[in-house]
Design a protein around this motif. Structure first.
Motif, short mmCIF file in Angstrom:
data_model
loop_
_atom_site.label_atom_id
_atom_site.label_comp_id
_atom_site.label_asym_id
_atom_site.label_seq_id
_atom_site.Cartn_x
_atom_site.Cartn_y
_atom_site.Cartn_z
N ALA A 239 -48.52 86.60 -14.02
CA ALA A 239 -49.64 86.91 -14.91
C ALA A 239 -50.70 85.82 -14.85
O ALA A 239 -51.91 86.11 -14.85
CB ALA A 239 -49.14 87.11 -16.34
N THR A 240 -50.29 84.57 -14.81
CA THR A 240 -51.24 83.46 -14.76
C THR A 240 -52.12 83.56 -13.51
O THR A 240 -53.35 83.43 -13.58
CB THR A 240 -50.50 82.12 -14.77
OG1 THR A 240 -49.68 82.03 -15.94
CG2 THR A 240 -51.48 80.95 -14.76
N ARG A 241 -51.49 83.80 -12.37
CA ARG A 241 -52.27 83.92 -11.12
C ARG A 241 -53.21 85.11 -11.17
O ARG A 241 -54.37 85.03 -10.73
CB ARG A 241 -51.32 84.04 -9.93
CG ARG A 241 -50.48 82.81 -9.66
CD ARG A 241 -49.78 82.91 -8.31
NE ARG A 241 -48.81 84.01 -8.29
CZ ARG A 241 -47.53 83.90 -8.61
NH1 ARG A 241 -47.04 82.72 -9.00
NH2 ARG A 241 -46.71 84.93 -8.55
N LEU A 242 -52.74 86.21 -11.73
CA LEU A 242 -53.54 87.43 -11.71
C LEU A 242 -54.69 87.39 -12.71
O LEU A 242 -55.77 87.94 -12.46
CB LEU A 242 -52.64 88.64 -11.96
CG LEU A 242 -51.65 88.91 -10.82
CD1 LEU A 242 -50.60 89.92 -11.24
CD2 LEU A 242 -52.39 89.39 -9.57
N PHE A 243 -54.50 86.72 -13.85
CA PHE A 243 -55.62 86.56 -14.78
C PHE A 243 -56.67 85.63 -14.19
O PHE A 243 -57.87 85.80 -14.43
CB PHE A 243 -55.13 86.04 -16.13
CG PHE A 243 -54.65 87.12 -17.06
CD1 PHE A 243 -55.54 88.03 -17.61
CD2 PHE A 243 -53.31 87.25 -17.38
CE1 PHE A 243 -55.11 89.04 -18.46
CE2 PHE A 243 -52.86 88.25 -18.23
CZ PHE A 243 -53.75 89.15 -18.77
N ALA A 244 -56.23 84.63 -13.43
CA ALA A 244 -57.20 83.77 -12.74
C ALA A 244 -58.03 84.59 -11.75
O ALA A 244 -59.25 84.41 -11.62
CB ALA A 244 -56.48 82.63 -12.03
N ALA A 245 -57.37 85.51 -11.04
CA ALA A 245 -58.09 86.37 -10.11
C ALA A 245 -59.06 87.29 -10.86
O ALA A 245 -60.18 87.55 -10.39
CB ALA A 245 -57.09 87.21 -9.31
N LEU A 246 -58.67 87.77 -12.04
CA LEU A 246 -59.55 88.62 -12.84
C LEU A 246 -60.82 87.85 -13.22
O LEU A 246 -61.94 88.40 -13.15
CB LEU A 246 -58.82 89.09 -14.10
CG LEU A 246 -59.63 89.91 -15.11
CD1 LEU A 246 -60.14 91.19 -14.47
CD2 LEU A 246 -58.78 90.22 -16.34
N ALA A 247 -60.68 86.60 -13.64
CA ALA A 247 -61.84 85.80 -13.99
C ALA A 247 -62.76 85.60 -12.78
O ALA A 247 -64.00 85.69 -12.89
CB ALA A 247 -61.40 84.44 -14.54
#
Length: 386
Positions: free
Chosen positions: A277-285
């Motif tokens: 989730a941490t990696r994917l929220f960074a990608a979302l930003a």
């Protein structure tokens, strides 16, 4: 609770219908407010209506405990879907015919049922911890997020936003009927004197570090999702000159979400769900910031689609984290409380986007990317603590 193939098919159909209605309703309400003759405050009214639909999700924890303890949770879910349809119909018909607060109140009643359309329904699939099944559940959000806004855009262009919203209400009624046919589950052994409400629902979200970090990222990323229909309308108006072009951008977001959900259904996420989730929220930003730089409408369409992909992937990781870390006796409360808090913060994004639509969609996208990126930084700082 295990679902057979037939039960899973009925679950997916009901989930697509209610989540399509929930996604499309925000777009439809914005278009209804922006229709010709809406006046200079139309954008602000659209933001308020979108906020009224999402803010009452905060009341979800009071329903969650009932869902955990329900002898037959299908009736509670189906009843909530029916009330949602009736309230959305009332709000649609009231706008422009009655004072704005009347429409806002009716839409808010629909919003009170919203957590059961999202987290409440998802809690029925959480017990098995099956990543592929969780991917199917995420797929319903992707399909609903695509079909709802697309149906609203098409119906609004042909028959107007009122007809589009009434169609969404009818779809929710059909979902209620399907929900009553789902396999039953054993009633949970919840103590009758167990506390209900936000405090009880927040306890496991805060005490379990992994859930706490995922929840922080979810809540701080939610405002951009709540603001997206308003932002899309602003971007579409700037690049194409029509608010309907914004509905198409929202549909592109849904298509991206569908593509992401199909991906995680075919190739389920592996490893620790919190770190994923941490990696994917960074990608979302990152993709949100890039979308703000789109110089043309086709590029903006691609950018919104990429936001949808990143959102779908991160949301699947969130579902996996809730299923992995939530206490079994309070699973529905964790899911519904999380969904309610998420939608409450999303309503802030919708209201802010409506109030500050004048600064432009690009500026709002950059602001959203900054907040989402900040949530990732907070999560990483929390993990680094001794």
């Amino acid at each position: 609770m295990a679902f057979g193939a037939d039960g899973l098919a009925r679950y997916l159909a009901a989930a697509i219908l209610v989540r399509g209605a929930d996604s499309g309703a925000a777009v439809g309400l914005v278009l209804l407010a922006l229709r010709p003759g809406g006046g200079h405050g139309a954008a602000a009214a659209g933001g308020l209506l979108a906020a009224a639909l999402s803010a009452p999700h905060l009341l979800g924890p009071w329903l969650a405990r009932r869902l955990d303890a329900a002898g037959d949770d299908r009736r509670l879910l189906a009843g909530a879907f029916a009330v949602y349809a009736a309230a959305l119909t009332a709000g649609t018909l009231a706008l422009g015919r009655a004072p704005l607060p009347v429409a806002l109140l009716a839409v808010a009643v629909a919003g009170c049922c919203g957590p059961l359309l999202t987290g409440g329904l998802s809690s029925r699939l959480a017990a098995g911890g099956n990543r592929r099944v969780q991917g199917w559940d995420a797929l319903t959000y992707g399909i609903g997020g695509t079909a709802g806004p697309a149906a609203v855009a098409a119906a609004s262009a042909s028959w107007g936003p009122v007809a589009a919203l009434l169609g969404l209400a009818a779809a929710t009624v059909l979902a209620a009927a399907l929900t009553l046919t789902l396999p039953s589950r054993p009633a949970a052994r919840t103590r009758p004197d167990a506390p209900a409400g936000i405090r009880a629902g927040m306890a496991p979200l805060w005490r379990r570090p992994e859930l706490r970090r995922v929840t922080v990222m979810t809540l701080l990323a939610a405002p951009q999702l709540g603001a997206l229909p308003v932002i899309a309308a602003a971007v579409g108006d700037r690049l194409r000159g029509t608010a309907e072009a914004g509905a198409t951008l929202t549909t592109a977001f849904g298509l991206g979400g569908l593509a992401g959900a199909l991906l995680v259904t075919a190739v389920p996420l592996r490893g620790d769900p919190e770190r994923a989730a941490t990696r994917l929220f960074a990608a979302l930003a990152a993709v949100t910031a890039l979308c703000a730089l789109a110089p043309s409408y086709p590029v903006a369409l691609a950018g919104f689609a990429l936001i949808g992909v990143a959102n779908s992937l991160s949301f699947t990781a969130v579902l996996a984290a809730r299923a992995a870390y939530a206490p079994p006796a309070a699973r529905a409360q964790v899911f519904v409380t999380s969904a309610g808090l998420k939608m409450a913060t999303a309503s802030v994004g919708a209201a802010v986007a409506g109030a500050f639509a004048g600064i432009g969609g690009a500026a709002l996208l950059l602001l959203a990317a900054t907040v989402t990126g900040g949530s990732v930084a907070l999560s990483m700082a929390d993990r680094a603590r001794p």
